[in-house]
Design a protein around this motif. Structure first.
Motif, PDB file in Angstrom:
ATOM      1  N   CYS A  24       0.854  -1.197   0.000  1.00 24.79           N
ATOM      2  CA  CYS A  24       0.000   0.000   0.000  1.00 24.79           C
ATOM      3  C   CYS A  24       0.885   1.240   0.000  1.00 24.79           C
ATOM      4  CB  CYS A  24      -0.905  -0.009   1.242  1.00 24.79           C
ATOM      5  SG  CYS A  24      -1.976   1.444   1.393  1.00 24.79           S
ATOM      6  N   VAL A  25       0.482   2.231  -0.777  1.00 24.23           N
ATOM      7  CA  VAL A  25       1.194   3.506  -0.819  1.00 24.23           C
ATOM      8  C   VAL A  25       0.185   4.633  -0.609  1.00 24.23           C
ATOM      9  CG1 VAL A  25       0.987   3.686  -3.342  1.00 24.23           C
ATOM     10  CG2 VAL A  25       2.814   4.927  -2.152  1.00 24.23           C
ATOM     11  N   ARG A  26       0.627   5.696   0.089  1.00 23.48           N
ATOM     12  CA  ARG A  26      -0.265   6.803   0.444  1.00 23.48           C
ATOM     13  C   ARG A  26       0.345   8.132  -0.027  1.00 23.48           C
ATOM     14  NH1 ARG A  26       0.290   6.597   5.820  1.00 23.48           N
ATOM     15  NH2 ARG A  26      -1.534   5.240   6.190  1.00 23.48           N
ATOM     16  N   TRP A  27      -0.528   9.011  -0.549  1.00 23.43           N
ATOM     17  CA  TRP A  27      -0.140  10.390  -0.880  1.00 23.43           C
ATOM     18  C   TRP A  27      -1.045  11.335  -0.102  1.00 23.43           C
ATOM     19  CZ3 TRP A  27      -0.160   6.685  -4.803  1.00 23.43           C
ATOM     20  CH2 TRP A  27       1.058   6.488  -5.465  1.00 23.43           C
ATOM     21  N   THR A  28      -0.479  12.347   0.474  1.00 21.45           N
ATOM     22  CA  THR A  28      -1.262  13.362   1.202  1.00 21.45           C
ATOM     23  C   THR A  28      -0.973  14.743   0.619  1.00 21.45           C
ATOM     24  OG1 THR A  28       0.530  13.571   2.836  1.00 21.45           O
ATOM     25  CG2 THR A  28      -1.281  12.032   3.340  1.00 21.45           C
ATOM     26  N   GLY A  29      -1.906  15.679   0.892  1.00 21.53           N
ATOM     27  CA  GLY A  29      -1.758  17.046   0.385  1.00 21.53           C
ATOM     28  C   GLY A  29      -2.118  17.171  -1.078  1.00 21.53           C
ATOM     29  N   LEU A  30      -3.016  16.326  -1.559  1.00 18.55           N
ATOM     30  CA  LEU A  30      -3.399  16.385  -2.967  1.00 18.55           C
ATOM     31  C   LEU A  30      -4.580  17.322  -3.169  1.00 18.55           C
ATOM     32  CD1 LEU A  30      -3.299  12.573  -3.896  1.00 18.55           C
ATOM     33  CD2 LEU A  30      -1.478  14.263  -4.143  1.00 18.55           C
ATOM     34  N   THR A  31      -4.603  17.949  -4.336  1.00 23.64           N
ATOM     35  CA  THR A  31      -5.779  18.707  -4.737  1.00 23.64           C
ATOM     36  C   THR A  31      -6.855  17.728  -5.230  1.00 23.64           C
ATOM     37  OG1 THR A  31      -5.034  18.945  -7.017  1.00 23.64           O
ATOM     38  CG2 THR A  31      -4.297  20.619  -5.441  1.00 23.64           C
ATOM     39  N   LEU A  32      -8.028  18.265  -5.441  1.00 21.13           N
ATOM     40  CA  LEU A  32      -9.116  17.418  -5.924  1.00 21.13           C
ATOM     41  C   LEU A  32      -8.775  16.805  -7.272  1.00 21.13           C
ATOM     42  CD1 LEU A  32     -11.973  16.319  -5.591  1.00 21.13           C
ATOM     43  CD2 LEU A  32     -12.818  18.436  -6.625  1.00 21.13           C
ATOM     44  N   LEU A  33      -8.202  17.588  -8.165  1.00 25.34           N
ATOM     45  CA  LEU A  33      -7.852  17.067  -9.483  1.00 25.34           C
ATOM     46  C   LEU A  33      -6.776  15.992  -9.383  1.00 25.34           C
ATOM     47  CD1 LEU A  33      -8.091  17.151 -12.545  1.00 25.34           C
ATOM     48  CD2 LEU A  33      -6.414  19.022 -12.580  1.00 25.34           C
ATOM     49  N   GLN A  34      -5.758  16.231  -8.547  1.00 25.69           N
ATOM     50  CA  GLN A  34      -4.696  15.237  -8.390  1.00 25.69           C
ATOM     51  C   GLN A  34      -5.244  13.925  -7.808  1.00 25.69           C
ATOM     52  OE1 GLN A  34      -2.068  17.595  -5.926  1.00 25.69           O
ATOM     53  NE2 GLN A  34      -0.629  17.910  -7.636  1.00 25.69           N
ATOM     54  N   ALA A  35      -6.092  14.056  -6.792  1.00 25.06           N
ATOM     55  CA  ALA A  35      -6.663  12.858  -6.178  1.00 25.06           C
ATOM     56  C   ALA A  35      -7.491  12.061  -7.191  1.00 25.06           C
ATOM     57  CB  ALA A  35      -7.513  13.250  -4.982  1.00 25.06           C
ATOM     58  N   ASP A  36      -8.256  12.777  -8.000  1.00 29.47           N
ATOM     59  CA  ASP A  36      -9.085  12.095  -8.996  1.00 29.47           C
ATOM     60  C   ASP A  36      -8.223  11.370 -10.021  1.00 29.47           C
ATOM     61  OD1 ASP A  36     -11.838  11.726 -10.246  1.00 29.47           O
ATOM     62  OD2 ASP A  36     -10.731  12.652 -11.892  1.00 29.47           O
ATOM     63  N   GLN A  37      -7.143  11.982 -10.452  1.00 25.99           N
ATOM     64  CA  GLN A  37      -6.268  11.361 -11.431  1.00 25.99           C
ATOM     65  C   GLN A  37      -5.609  10.095 -10.868  1.00 25.99           C
ATOM     66  OE1 GLN A  37      -3.619  14.598 -12.422  1.00 25.99           O
ATOM     67  NE2 GLN A  37      -4.966  15.377 -14.070  1.00 25.99           N
ATOM     68  N   VAL A  38      -5.177  10.172  -9.612  1.00 27.27           N
ATOM     69  CA  VAL A  38      -4.538   9.001  -8.993  1.00 27.27           C
ATOM     70  C   VAL A  38      -5.540   7.853  -8.855  1.00 27.27           C
ATOM     71  CG1 VAL A  38      -3.447   8.121  -6.900  1.00 27.27           C
ATOM     72  CG2 VAL A  38      -2.805  10.375  -7.793  1.00 27.27           C
ATOM     73  N   VAL A  39      -6.749   8.170  -8.420  1.00 26.89           N
ATOM     74  CA  VAL A  39      -7.767   7.133  -8.220  1.00 26.89           C
ATOM     75  C   VAL A  39      -8.121   6.454  -9.535  1.00 26.89           C
ATOM     76  CG1 VAL A  39     -10.179   6.738  -7.587  1.00 26.89           C
ATOM     77  CG2 VAL A  39      -8.709   8.134  -6.116  1.00 26.89           C
ATOM     78  N   GLN A  40      -8.360   7.240 -10.577  1.00 27.70           N
ATOM     79  CA  GLN A  40      -8.740   6.672 -11.862  1.00 27.70           C
ATOM     80  C   GLN A  40      -7.635   5.787 -12.435  1.00 27.70           C
ATOM     81  OE1 GLN A  40     -11.776   6.841 -13.043  1.00 27.70           O
ATOM     82  NE2 GLN A  40     -12.392   8.185 -11.355  1.00 27.70           N
ATOM     83  N   LYS A  41      -6.398   6.233 -12.318  1.00 27.36           N
ATOM     84  CA  LYS A  41      -5.287   5.446 -12.839  1.00 27.36           C
ATOM     85  C   LYS A  41      -5.119   4.140 -12.054  1.00 27.36           C
ATOM     86  CE  LYS A  41      -0.350   5.698 -13.900  1.00 27.36           C
ATOM     87  NZ  LYS A  41       0.882   6.534 -13.811  1.00 27.36           N
ATOM     88  N   ALA A  42      -5.284   4.223 -10.740  1.00 25.51           N
ATOM     89  CA  ALA A  42      -5.136   3.013  -9.911  1.00 25.51           C
ATOM     90  C   ALA A  42      -6.213   1.978 -10.251  1.00 25.51           C
ATOM     91  CB  ALA A  42      -5.189   3.391  -8.437  1.00 25.51           C
ATOM     92  N   LYS A  43      -7.448   2.415 -10.374  1.00 23.62           N
ATOM     93  CA  LYS A  43      -8.535   1.486 -10.682  1.00 23.62           C
ATOM     94  C   LYS A  43      -8.370   0.880 -12.070  1.00 23.62           C
ATOM     95  CE  LYS A  43     -12.002   3.501  -7.602  1.00 23.62           C
ATOM     96  NZ  LYS A  43     -13.326   4.174  -7.497  1.00 23.62           N
ATOM     97  N   ALA A  44      -7.875   1.663 -13.013  1.00 22.02           N
ATOM     98  CA  ALA A  44      -7.644   1.128 -14.364  1.00 22.02           C
ATOM     99  C   ALA A  44      -6.568   0.047 -14.356  1.00 22.02           C
ATOM    100  CB  ALA A  44      -7.253   2.257 -15.313  1.00 22.02           C
ATOM    101  N   GLY A  45      -5.635   0.135 -13.391  1.00 25.85           N
ATOM    102  CA  GLY A  45      -4.572  -0.864 -13.290  1.00 25.85           C
ATOM    103  C   GLY A  45      -4.917  -2.045 -12.408  1.00 25.85           C
ATOM    104  N   GLY A  46      -6.175  -2.147 -11.962  1.00 23.72           N
ATOM    105  CA  GLY A  46      -6.596  -3.283 -11.152  1.00 23.72           C
ATOM    106  C   GLY A  46      -6.255  -3.160  -9.687  1.00 23.72           C
TER     107      GLY A  46
END
Length: 237
Positions: A90-112
């Protein structure tokens, strides 16, 4: 004539007497009837003669007793060894903007992988929105789709920044109210709508999955998040 008759009678009587005498002698064999039969049969010279065997005749074979042998019971094969469960990370990022968080989530889900978003401060509201589109034309096309689905309360964000060209579907004071609205929108067919906290100090995103995927994902994602802090987190949380 008288003399001849007398001679004839005497001759007949003599013949009868002679016949009677011979008959008596014939029946009086020493020892009686058993002795007569014995003398005729001579048992000491008798022997049993077996009949000759016919050619090709064979003695019937005596069937051998059959012994029933129990069939060996099938031995259950040991279960195939299950494939070892891959190690998780598990890896964690903090201090993200809404756009950054959305991009990370979408990319992670696309990668399974599994991804969660949380606010790192106390949110003042919860926002329902459609992620930013590539340009204004893309945002207007999304707005037309919302109208066809019967959604009337929305507006396109024009201000420059990470949320430009996203579509707002409403602000709510509680997370529960925002989630209820989100379920209603999905029943109407709006599947890309999301909920995010507003007014917090930043967002935290945690991504978990197989260790080999997390390692590559962490390296490529951190290069795009210059202002975010990365750390490890317990897998499966």
């Amino acid at each position: 004539m008288t003399t001849l008759r007398v001679l004839f009678v005497l001759l007949v009587i003599g013949n009868l007497f002679l016949a009677a005498a011979n008959l008596g002698n014939f029946s009086r064999v020493p020892g009686g009837e058993p002795e007569r039969l014995t003398s005729q049969l001579r048992p000491e010279k008798l022997r049993l003669v077996q009949p000759p065997k016919e050619s090709g005749e064979s003695k019937p074979a005596t069937p051998e007793p059959t012994v029933s042998t129990p069939e060996p019971q099938a031995t259950a094969s040991p279960p195939a060894a299950s494939a070892s469960t891959p190690s998780l990370a598990c890896v964690r990022w903090t201090g993200l903007t809404l756009l950054q968080a959305d991009q990370v989530v979408q990319k992670a889900k696309a990668g399974g992988m599994r991804a969660t978003v949380e606010a790192t401060g106390t949110p003042t509201s919860w926002w329902i929105y459609l992620p930013p589109q590539a340009d204004r034309a893309g945002a207007e096309k999304k707005a037309e789709e919302l109208q066809r689905l019967g959604v009337k309360d929305y507006f396109i964000i024009n201000e420059s920044g990470p949320n430009q060209n996203s579509i707002s579907l409403g602000l709510f004071k509680s997370e529960d109210a925002a989630k209820r609205m989100l379920e209603q929108l999905r029943r109407q067919g709006v599947q890309s709508a999301q909920v995010a906290p507003r007014g917090a100090n930043g967002l935290k995103v945690e991504v978990s999955g197989p260790a080999n995927l997390i390692t590559d994902f962490s390296s490529t994602t951190s290069a795009r998040l210059a202002n975010a802090q990365r750390s490890n987190c317990p897998a499966g949380e």
